[in-house]
Design a protein around this motif. Structure first.
Motif, PDB file in Angstrom:
ATOM      1  N   LEU A   1      -8.719 -30.311 -11.155  1.00  0.00           N
ATOM      2  CA  LEU A   1      -9.872 -29.355 -10.927  1.00  0.00           C
ATOM      3  C   LEU A   1     -11.139 -30.494 -11.169  1.00  0.00           C
ATOM      4  O   LEU A   1     -11.343 -31.042 -12.091  1.00  0.00           O
ATOM      5  CB  LEU A   1      -9.845 -28.486 -12.375  1.00  0.00           C
ATOM      6  CG  LEU A   1      -8.654 -27.608 -12.043  1.00  0.00           C
ATOM      7  CD1 LEU A   1      -8.671 -26.736 -13.355  1.00  0.00           C
ATOM      8  CD2 LEU A   1      -8.649 -26.754 -10.974  1.00  0.00           C
ATOM      9  N   ALA A   2     -11.653 -30.695 -10.056  1.00  0.00           N
ATOM     10  CA  ALA A   2     -12.646 -31.844 -10.026  1.00  0.00           C
ATOM     11  C   ALA A   2     -14.140 -31.479  -9.856  1.00  0.00           C
ATOM     12  O   ALA A   2     -14.429 -30.421  -9.149  1.00  0.00           O
ATOM     13  CB  ALA A   2     -12.249 -32.716  -8.822  1.00  0.00           C
ATOM     14  N   GLY A   3     -15.240 -31.946 -10.752  1.00  0.00           N
ATOM     15  CA  GLY A   3     -16.271 -31.658 -10.393  1.00  0.00           C
ATOM     16  C   GLY A   3     -17.070 -32.982 -10.085  1.00  0.00           C
ATOM     17  O   GLY A   3     -16.582 -34.089 -10.246  1.00  0.00           O
ATOM     18  N   TYR A   4     -18.113 -32.899  -9.017  1.00  0.00           N
ATOM     19  CA  TYR A   4     -18.660 -34.106  -8.358  1.00  0.00           C
ATOM     20  C   TYR A   4     -20.106 -33.946  -8.207  1.00  0.00           C
ATOM     21  O   TYR A   4     -20.808 -32.965  -8.296  1.00  0.00           O
ATOM     22  CB  TYR A   4     -18.083 -34.446  -7.244  1.00  0.00           C
ATOM     23  CG  TYR A   4     -18.032 -33.298  -6.197  1.00  0.00           C
ATOM     24  CD1 TYR A   4     -19.286 -33.054  -5.310  1.00  0.00           C
ATOM     25  CD2 TYR A   4     -16.764 -32.413  -6.131  1.00  0.00           C
ATOM     26  CE1 TYR A   4     -19.197 -32.085  -4.393  1.00  0.00           C
ATOM     27  CE2 TYR A   4     -17.088 -31.345  -5.244  1.00  0.00           C
ATOM     28  CZ  TYR A   4     -18.128 -31.096  -4.406  1.00  0.00           C
ATOM     29  OH  TYR A   4     -18.123 -30.081  -3.307  1.00  0.00           O
ATOM     30  N   ALA A   5     -20.885 -35.249  -8.191  1.00  0.00           N
ATOM     31  CA  ALA A   5     -22.260 -35.392  -8.366  1.00  0.00           C
ATOM     32  C   ALA A   5     -22.427 -36.742  -7.748  1.00  0.00           C
ATOM     33  O   ALA A   5     -21.994 -37.751  -7.804  1.00  0.00           O
ATOM     34  CB  ALA A   5     -22.901 -34.940  -9.533  1.00  0.00           C
ATOM     35  N   SER A   6     -23.646 -36.626  -6.864  1.00  0.00           N
ATOM     36  CA  SER A   6     -24.064 -37.972  -6.225  1.00  0.00           C
ATOM     37  C   SER A   6     -25.175 -38.739  -7.048  1.00  0.00           C
ATOM     38  O   SER A   6     -26.233 -37.646  -7.591  1.00  0.00           O
ATOM     39  CB  SER A   6     -24.449 -37.786  -4.917  1.00  0.00           C
ATOM     40  OG  SER A   6     -25.422 -36.856  -4.815  1.00  0.00           O
ATOM     41  N   SER A   7     -25.528 -39.745  -7.092  1.00  0.00           N
ATOM     42  CA  SER A   7     -26.547 -40.523  -7.659  1.00  0.00           C
ATOM     43  C   SER A   7     -27.682 -41.017  -6.894  1.00  0.00           C
ATOM     44  O   SER A   7     -27.226 -41.257  -5.685  1.00  0.00           O
ATOM     45  CB  SER A   7     -25.977 -41.512  -8.752  1.00  0.00           C
ATOM     46  OG  SER A   7     -25.537 -42.771  -8.096  1.00  0.00           O
ATOM     47  N   THR A   8     -28.672 -41.265  -7.174  1.00  0.00           N
ATOM     48  CA  THR A   8     -29.714 -41.757  -6.268  1.00  0.00           C
ATOM     49  C   THR A   8     -29.433 -43.223  -5.820  1.00  0.00           C
ATOM     50  O   THR A   8     -29.769 -43.720  -4.556  1.00  0.00           O
ATOM     51  CB  THR A   8     -31.164 -41.947  -7.173  1.00  0.00           C
ATOM     52  OG1 THR A   8     -30.947 -42.729  -8.238  1.00  0.00           O
ATOM     53  CG2 THR A   8     -31.722 -40.492  -7.473  1.00  0.00           C
TER      54      THR A   8
END
Length: 520
Positions: free
Chosen positions: A251-258
Motif C-alpha cells: 500500500l504505497a503513497g507517493y509524492a514528487s519534490s521540486t
C-alpha cells in the motif's frame, strides 16, 4: 427393511440453536474483519501519501538550506584569493559547521579541484564528472543528478558559483552527499514512524533509479516498473496498491519534490492482517464466553420445556399397551416456549446490533462525526427536492504547514461543529474530502440554502479558530431540481460554483448555474 432415522425434538432444536449462534458469531466476525481490513488499508494509503508529501517538503527544505549555506559561503573573500591554505580552512569550517555534506570542495573555473575536505587527495586533479561539468557550464546554484564520482562512489553534488568583487567567475563551491554512506538524506528519510509493520520509504531520481533505500544494496537499482514510481515521475501525488519489484503487494503513497525526485512510502499489505486478526481475537475473547453462558442457560431452560413433552410422548406410546399407566402432570408450557424464543432472539439481536454498529462506524468520519462519502448515495436516495451546500476551508494547506497537522485536525473539527450548529435536525452533513464538506438540506429552496450558507460563512470569518485567528470558507450551493435534474449533475455544477468562489477571492458563497445540455 432399513429402519428410518428418528430425530428427537431436543436434538433438532438444540442443533438449530447451535447453528444460529455459531452462524451469527462467524458472520459478524467475518464482517467485522472485512470492514476493519478495508478501513486499515484505506488508512495506510492515506497515511503513506501524507508521509511521502511531508518528506518531499522536508527534503526540498533541506536542499534549500544547503543552497543557502553554500551561497553565504561563496561570498567569503578567501575564494577570490589564490591562497589555498585560507580557502581550505574556510571549506573545512563549512563542512564541520553543518551536517549537510559528506565532503566540500572548491573547484576553480578551469575545473581543477583547489581544495577538498575532509579528503585532500583530490586537490590539484581535474573534476571532470557530470556534476562538476554542469556546475562549470551553467554557473548557477545546482543540485546534480546522482553520478559516480572520482572516488567510485555514487554521489549528489550541491553547488553554488563563486564570483569576485568585479563579477568575474572564479569557480564553484560544492557539497557532496555520498548516497552509499550515512548522510543528511538518510537522517531525514530514515525516520519512518511505522517500521514495526515493515513500512519503509525510498526515493528515486528523475530517471526512476533508487537514490535512497533502507537497504543500501538497492541504491542505484531501477524501479521504473513500479506503478507508484511511474506516477511520481509524472509529477503526481497520490496513493495506490502496487506490487513492488520484489513481487510483494504493498500500500504505497507517493509524492514528487521540486528537485524532480519521487518519494514513495509503502507498507506491505500483509501488515494489515496482523491488527485485523488481533481485533478478531479480542472480539472472540469477549463473545465466546458470553455465548457459552447463554447456551448453558438456554439448554437448562429447554430441558424444562422438553421433559414434560417427552413425558407426554412416552405416555402416549405406553398408554396403548398399558392403560393403567398414570397420566403425567403436564404444566402449562406456552410461557416457557415464549421465553426460549426470547432467549434465542436476544442472542441473535445481540450479534445483529454488533454488525449494525460496525457498519455504522464504517459510514462515519471518525474525526468530525459527519457521514463519509461512501454513505452519501444511500442517505440521499429517498429525498425529493433538496439543496446542497458544498464548502471547504480556504488555504487549509497553509494551516497544516504553519501550525502542524494536529492543529489542522482541530480546525476541521472546529469548522464541522460550527456548521453543524447552524443546520437543522433533518439536514445531513458529510465530509467528502480532506477539508471539503457537503450539507444536504431536504425540502429547502435556493434562497433558504443561501441564507444558511451565508450564516455559516459569516460566523466562521468572525470567530476565532484553533489557529488563533478566524478561518474563512468558500461555498457553492445548488438545488434539485432547480439547478440540475439528478445528484451527479447537481454535485458537478455546485463543485464548479465552489471553484468559482475560490477564483473570485475566497470567503464567499456562489450559486451554481444549470449545465447547458442542449445540442445543436
Amino acid at each position: 427393511m432399513k429402519k428410518p432415522i428418528r430425530l428427537s425434538i431436543q436434538f433438532l432444536v438444540l442443533s438449530l440453536l447451535t447453528f444460529a449462534m455459531i452462524g451469527t458469531f462467524v458472520g459478524s466476525t467475518i464482517s467485522s474483519i472485512l470492514v476493519s481490513k478495508n478501513n486499515l488499508e484505506k488508512n495506510y494509503l492515506i497515511e503513506n501519501q501524507y508521509y511521502a508529501q511531508k518528506l518531499a517538503s522536508t527534503t526540498d527544505s533541506l536542499f534549500e538550506n544547503m543552497i543557502k549555506t553554500l551561497t553565504m559561503e561563496s561570498e567569503e573573500e578567501e575564494y577570490s584569493t589564490a591562497d589555498s591554505k585560507e580557502i581550505y580552512e574556510e571549506v573545512k569550517q563549512t563542512l564541520e559547521s553543518t551536517t549537510f555534506f559528506n565532503s566540500v570542495v572548491f573547484v576553480d573555473q578551469t575545473g581543477s579541484i583547489v581544495v577538498s575536505a575532509p579528503n585532500r587527495e583530490l586537490e590539484g586533479t581535474k573534476s571532470n564528472r557530470i556534476g562538476a561539468k554542469e556546475a562549470l557550464k551553467k554557473k548557477v546554484p545546482l543540485i546534480s543528478e546522482p553520478y559516480v564520482a572520482m572516488t567510485g562512489k555514487l554521489i549528489l553534488l550541491v553547488s553554488v558559483p563563486v564570483f569576485d568583487d568585479s563579477g568575474a567567475y572564479k569557480g564553484f563551491i560544492g557539497g557532496t552527499i555520498h548516497l552509499h554512506e550515512e548522510n543528511s538524506l538518510t537522517r531525514v528519510l530514515g525516520q519512518h514512524p511505522k517500521h514495526e509493520n515493515d513500512s519503509y520509504v525510498y526515493v528515486v531520481d528523475s530517471k526512476g533509479n533508487i537514490i535512497y533505500h533502507p537497504d543500501k544494496d538497492r541504491i542505484n537499482d531501477s524501479a521504473k516498473e513500479n506503478k507508484a514510481v511511474q506516477q511520481v515521475l509524472k509529477g503526481n501525488n497520490g496513493s495506490l496498491e502496487v506490487i513492488n519489484t520484489q513481487g510483494i503487494k504493498t500500500l504505497a503513497g507517493y509524492a514528487s519534490s521540486t528537485s524532480k525526485w519521487g518519494i514513495v512510502s509503502q507498507t506491505p499489505k500483509k501488515a494489515v492482517m496482523e491488527p485485523t486478526i488481533e481485533m478478531a481475537k479480542q472480539v472472540s475473547f469477549i463473545a465466546i464466553p458470553f455465548m457459552i453462558f447463554v447456551f448453558v442457560l438456554t439448554f437448562a431452560m429447554f430441558k424444562k420445556i422438553v421433559n414434560p413433552i417427552r413425558s407426554l410422548a412416552l405416555y402416549a406410546k405406553q398408554i396403548t399397551l398399558d392403560p393403567s399407566v398414570p397420566t403425567p402432570r403436564i404444566p402449562g408450557w406456552y410461557f416457557e416456549l415464549m421465553e426460549l424464543k426470547r432467549a434465542i432472539l436476544k442472542n441473535v439481536d445481540f450479534y445483529e446490533k454488533k454488525l449494525t454498529y460496525v457498519e455504522s462506524e464504517s459510514n462515519l468520519d471518525p474525526l468530525t462525526g459527519y457521514y463519509n462519502r461512501r454513505s452519501l448515495e444511500k442517505k440521499i436516495s429517498h429525498l425529493g427536492m433538496y439543496s446542497i451546500v458544498l464548502f471547504d476551508i480556504d488555504r487549509f494547506k497553509t494551516v497544516n504547514d504553519q501550525f502542524g497537522h494536529q492543529v489542522g485536525d482541530e480546525v476541521l473539527t472546529y469548522i464541522s461543529e460550527l456548521a453543524k450548529k447552524e443546520t437543522r435536525e433533518s439536514d445531513l452533513c458529510f465530509r467528502i474530502g480532506g477539508e471539503e464538506f457537503l450539507i444536504v438540506l431536504p425540502e429547502t429552496d435556493l434562497a433558504l440554502a443561501q441564507t444558511i450558507a451565508e450564516r455559516i460563512r459569516k460566523i466562521a470569518e468572525a470567530k476565532i479558530s484553533p489557529t488563533g485567528k478566524p478561518i474563512t470558507i468558500s461555498m457553492g450551493i445548488g438545488n434539485l431540481p432547480t439547478t440540475a435534474s439528478d445528484f451527479t449533475e447537481l454535485f458537478k455544477v455546485t463543485d464548479q460554483a465552489l471553484y468559482k468562489a475560490k477564483e473570485e477571492g475566497r470567503n464567499r458563497v456562489v450559486i451554481a448555474n444549470r449545465l447547458n445540455k442542449n445540442k445543436n
